[in-house]
Design a protein around this motif. Structure first.
Motif, PDB file in Angstrom:
ATOM      1  N   THR A  53      32.989  73.873  81.763  1.00 22.02           N
ATOM      2  CA  THR A  53      31.969  72.821  81.819  1.00 22.02           C
ATOM      3  C   THR A  53      32.545  71.453  81.472  1.00 22.02           C
ATOM      4  OG1 THR A  53      31.419  73.488  79.562  1.00 22.02           O
ATOM      5  CG2 THR A  53      29.968  74.258  81.325  1.00 22.02           C
ATOM      6  N   TYR A  54      33.646  71.464  80.725  1.00 20.99           N
ATOM      7  CA  TYR A  54      34.232  70.212  80.244  1.00 20.99           C
ATOM      8  C   TYR A  54      35.310  69.786  81.231  1.00 20.99           C
ATOM      9  CZ  TYR A  54      36.275  67.023  76.763  1.00 20.99           C
ATOM     10  OH  TYR A  54      36.761  65.931  76.083  1.00 20.99           O
ATOM     11  N   ILE A  55      34.886  69.064  82.290  1.00 22.25           N
ATOM     12  CA  ILE A  55      35.763  68.716  83.407  1.00 22.25           C
ATOM     13  C   ILE A  55      36.435  67.375  83.085  1.00 22.25           C
ATOM     14  CG2 ILE A  55      35.869  68.400  85.906  1.00 22.25           C
ATOM     15  CD1 ILE A  55      34.727  71.132  85.039  1.00 22.25           C
ATOM     16  N   GLU A 115      35.862  64.066  85.078  1.00 23.65           N
ATOM     17  CA  GLU A 115      34.491  63.561  84.914  1.00 23.65           C
ATOM     18  C   GLU A 115      34.315  62.960  83.524  1.00 23.65           C
ATOM     19  OE1 GLU A 115      31.992  66.896  85.850  1.00 23.65           O
ATOM     20  OE2 GLU A 115      32.634  66.925  87.956  1.00 23.65           O
ATOM     21  N   HIS A 116      34.870  63.654  82.521  1.00 25.91           N
ATOM     22  CA  HIS A 116      34.875  63.137  81.144  1.00 25.91           C
ATOM     23  C   HIS A 116      35.499  61.736  81.117  1.00 25.91           C
ATOM     24  CE1 HIS A 116      36.086  62.974  76.841  1.00 25.91           C
ATOM     25  NE2 HIS A 116      37.324  62.800  77.261  1.00 25.91           N
ATOM     26  N   ALA A 117      36.630  61.565  81.778  1.00 30.30           N
ATOM     27  CA  ALA A 117      37.341  60.278  81.771  1.00 30.30           C
ATOM     28  C   ALA A 117      36.442  59.156  82.287  1.00 30.30           C
ATOM     29  CB  ALA A 117      38.609  60.377  82.617  1.00 30.30           C
ATOM     30  N   ILE A 141      42.454  56.499  81.665  1.00 34.55           N
ATOM     31  CA  ILE A 141      43.631  57.378  81.676  1.00 34.55           C
ATOM     32  C   ILE A 141      43.947  57.969  80.301  1.00 34.55           C
ATOM     33  CG2 ILE A 141      44.873  56.629  83.741  1.00 34.55           C
ATOM     34  CD1 ILE A 141      46.437  54.665  81.967  1.00 34.55           C
ATOM     35  N   HIS A 142      42.980  57.929  79.352  1.00 40.60           N
ATOM     36  CA  HIS A 142      43.347  58.309  77.981  1.00 40.60           C
ATOM     37  C   HIS A 142      43.821  59.760  77.856  1.00 40.60           C
ATOM     38  CE1 HIS A 142      39.177  59.870  77.850  1.00 40.60           C
ATOM     39  NE2 HIS A 142      39.578  60.620  76.845  1.00 40.60           N
ATOM     40  N   ASP A 143      43.397  60.636  78.751  1.00 43.20           N
ATOM     41  CA  ASP A 143      43.726  62.068  78.607  1.00 43.20           C
ATOM     42  C   ASP A 143      44.725  62.591  79.628  1.00 43.20           C
ATOM     43  OD1 ASP A 143      42.362  62.900  76.319  1.00 43.20           O
ATOM     44  OD2 ASP A 143      40.496  63.295  77.402  1.00 43.20           O
ATOM     45  N   ILE A 144      45.470  61.720  80.293  1.00 40.65           N
ATOM     46  CA  ILE A 144      46.371  62.230  81.346  1.00 40.65           C
ATOM     47  C   ILE A 144      47.451  63.158  80.794  1.00 40.65           C
ATOM     48  CG2 ILE A 144      45.985  60.345  82.996  1.00 40.65           C
ATOM     49  CD1 ILE A 144      48.689  59.159  82.147  1.00 40.65           C
ATOM     50  N   GLY A 145      47.736  63.057  79.506  1.00 42.12           N
ATOM     51  CA  GLY A 145      48.720  63.967  78.898  1.00 42.12           C
ATOM     52  C   GLY A 145      48.300  65.427  78.964  1.00 42.12           C
ATOM     53  N   LYS A 146      47.008  65.685  79.174  1.00 40.64           N
ATOM     54  CA  LYS A 146      46.537  67.074  79.268  1.00 40.64           C
ATOM     55  C   LYS A 146      47.185  67.818  80.432  1.00 40.64           C
ATOM     56  CE  LYS A 146      42.144  66.710  76.877  1.00 40.64           C
ATOM     57  NZ  LYS A 146      40.667  66.682  76.960  1.00 40.64           N
ATOM     58  N   MET A 147      47.556  67.062  81.458  1.00 41.82           N
ATOM     59  CA  MET A 147      48.137  67.708  82.646  1.00 41.82           C
ATOM     60  C   MET A 147      49.522  68.271  82.385  1.00 41.82           C
ATOM     61  SD  MET A 147      46.977  65.300  85.820  1.00 41.82           S
ATOM     62  CE  MET A 147      47.053  63.656  85.099  1.00 41.82           C
ATOM     63  N   LEU A 195      46.389  57.208  70.220  1.00 42.89           N
ATOM     64  CA  LEU A 195      45.636  57.232  68.953  1.00 42.89           C
ATOM     65  C   LEU A 195      44.169  57.657  69.082  1.00 42.89           C
ATOM     66  CD1 LEU A 195      47.065  53.932  67.369  1.00 42.89           C
ATOM     67  CD2 LEU A 195      47.786  56.291  66.907  1.00 42.89           C
ATOM     68  N   HIS A 196      43.713  58.069  70.268  1.00 39.25           N
ATOM     69  CA  HIS A 196      42.264  58.272  70.417  1.00 39.25           C
ATOM     70  C   HIS A 196      41.719  59.473  69.655  1.00 39.25           C
ATOM     71  CE1 HIS A 196      43.619  60.638  74.041  1.00 39.25           C
ATOM     72  NE2 HIS A 196      42.616  61.425  73.719  1.00 39.25           N
ATOM     73  N   HIS A 197      42.573  60.327  69.112  1.00 44.18           N
ATOM     74  CA  HIS A 197      42.054  61.402  68.244  1.00 44.18           C
ATOM     75  C   HIS A 197      42.361  61.165  66.771  1.00 44.18           C
ATOM     76  CE1 HIS A 197      40.455  63.805  71.465  1.00 44.18           C
ATOM     77  NE2 HIS A 197      41.620  63.855  72.095  1.00 44.18           N
ATOM     78  N   VAL A 213      33.530  57.202  71.428  1.00 39.14           N
ATOM     79  CA  VAL A 213      32.901  57.528  72.704  1.00 39.14           C
ATOM     80  C   VAL A 213      33.478  58.816  73.272  1.00 39.14           C
ATOM     81  CG1 VAL A 213      32.465  56.707  75.040  1.00 39.14           C
ATOM     82  CG2 VAL A 213      32.419  55.098  73.127  1.00 39.14           C
ATOM     83  N   GLU A 214      34.773  58.984  73.087  1.00 39.91           N
ATOM     84  CA  GLU A 214      35.432  60.177  73.630  1.00 39.91           C
ATOM     85  C   GLU A 214      34.994  61.438  72.873  1.00 39.91           C
ATOM     86  OE1 GLU A 214      38.313  62.064  74.562  1.00 39.91           O
ATOM     87  OE2 GLU A 214      38.016  62.992  72.619  1.00 39.91           O
ATOM     88  N   ALA A 215      34.831  61.333  71.564  1.00 37.18           N
ATOM     89  CA  ALA A 215      34.373  62.487  70.791  1.00 37.18           C
ATOM     90  C   ALA A 215      32.917  62.804  71.123  1.00 37.18           C
ATOM     91  CB  ALA A 215      34.533  62.217  69.299  1.00 37.18           C
TER      92      ALA A 215
END
Ligand SMILES: [Fe+2]
Ligand SMILES: [Fe+2]
Length: 224
Positions: free
Chosen positions: A48-50, A53-55, A85-91, A144-146, A172-174
Motif C-alpha cells: 500500500t505504501y507506494i 506516490e508517497h514522493a 527525490i528524498h527517497d531515491i536511495g530506496k532503489m 537528514l529527513h529521518h 511531512v514525510e513521517a
C-alpha cells in the motif's frame, strides 16, 4: 554539514527559471521518479505504501505548507522539487525488503533507514561536477529527513543541526508514512486528524513543534 544557504528557507534561486535546475536537475528528478515507479512495480501486489506516490504527496504537502507559511512561491517550488527525490536511495535495496506483514525489527528498520545516506551519496556523485544551492538543499533533505529533533534519529544528528527545510520535510514525510494503512497498523485510524493527534502525543519529541502545528493547520483546513 550545515551551510549558509540551507539553514534558512531556499530563496537564493528559483527552480522554475534557473537554467541548471531546468536543464539538469528537473530531467534527473523526473527520471528518478520513473525509475521509482518501475521499482515499485517489482514489489508485492498488495503493498500500500507506494514510494513514487508517497514522493509526490510529500512534495505537494511540503509546498502547500510553505505557501501556508507565506514563504512565497519561489521557496515553495524549490522545496517541492528538492523533496520529490528524498527517497531515491530506496532503489539501492532489493525490492522485497520493504514489505512485510509484521512490524519490522529494529535491525531491519535501521538497515532500511540507510536509504538516506545512500541516496545522498548517489545524488552528489551524479552531480559531482556541479555546485548549486539546489544540489545542497536536495542532498541535505535526502541525508537528514529521518533525523529527529531529540537527536535520536538514525545518524544521531542533533536537532540544532537540522535546518528548517529538513525539519519540515521530516514532519511531512513521517505524516505520510503513518497515514497509509499497512498490515502491521492493525486497522488503526489513519485519517488526517488521527495521524496528527498521534504525532502530537506520541511522536512530538521527533519534530519541530512550530512547523508541526503549521503543517497540521494546513492539512486539517483541507480535511472537512
Ligand atoms: Fe525516507
Ligand atoms: Fe519518504
Amino acid at each position: 554539514m550545515m551551510n549558509a544557504d540551507t539553514q534558512r528557507w531556499p530563496d537564493s534561486f528559483d527552480f522554475r527559471k534557473d537554467l541548471l535546475c531546468q536543464t539538469r536537475f528537473k530531467p534527473y528528478i523526473l527520471k528518478q521518479l520513473d525509475l521509482l515507479a518501475a521499482y515499485d512495480a517489482k514489489r508485492p501486489a498488495g503493498s500500500t505504501y507506494i514510494f513514487h506516490e508517497h514522493a509526490r504527496r510529500v512534495a505537494q504537502d511540503v509546498k502547500n505548507t510553505c505557501l501556508y507559511l507565506n514563504l512565497g512561491e519561489t521557496v515553495a517550488e524549490n522545496m517541492y522539487w528538492a523533496v520529490l527525490i528524498h527517497d531515491i536511495g530506496k532503489m539501492q535495496f532489493p525490492p522485497e525488503i520493504w514489505d512485510s506483514d509484521e512490524k519490522p525489527s529494529d535491525n531491519i528498520k535501521a538497515y532500511r533507514r540507510t536509504h538516506t545516506e545512500k541516496g545522498a551519496k548517489q545524488f552528489e556523485k551524479d552531480f559531482g561536477d556541479t555546485d548549486h544551492p539546489f544540489k545542497r538543499l536536495a542532498a541535505e533533505i535526502m541525508r537528514l529527513h529521518h533525523e529527529q529533533m531529540d537527536g535520536k534519529g538514525p545518524n544521531g544528528t542533533p536537532g540544532t543541526a537540522l535546518s528548517a527545510p529538513v525539519r519540515l520535510a521530516a514532519i511531512v514525510e513521517a505524516y505520510d508514512g503513518w497515514s497509509i494503512p499497512r498490515p502491521h497498523f492493525d486497522g488503526r485510524d489513519t485519517s488526517p486528524p488521527a495521524v496528527i493527534q498521534r504525532i502530537r502525543t506520541e511522536k512530538a519529541h521527533m519534530f519541530d513543534l512550530e512547523l508541526l502545528e503549521s503543517f497540521a493547520e494546513m492539512k486539517l483546513s483541507l480535511y472537512k
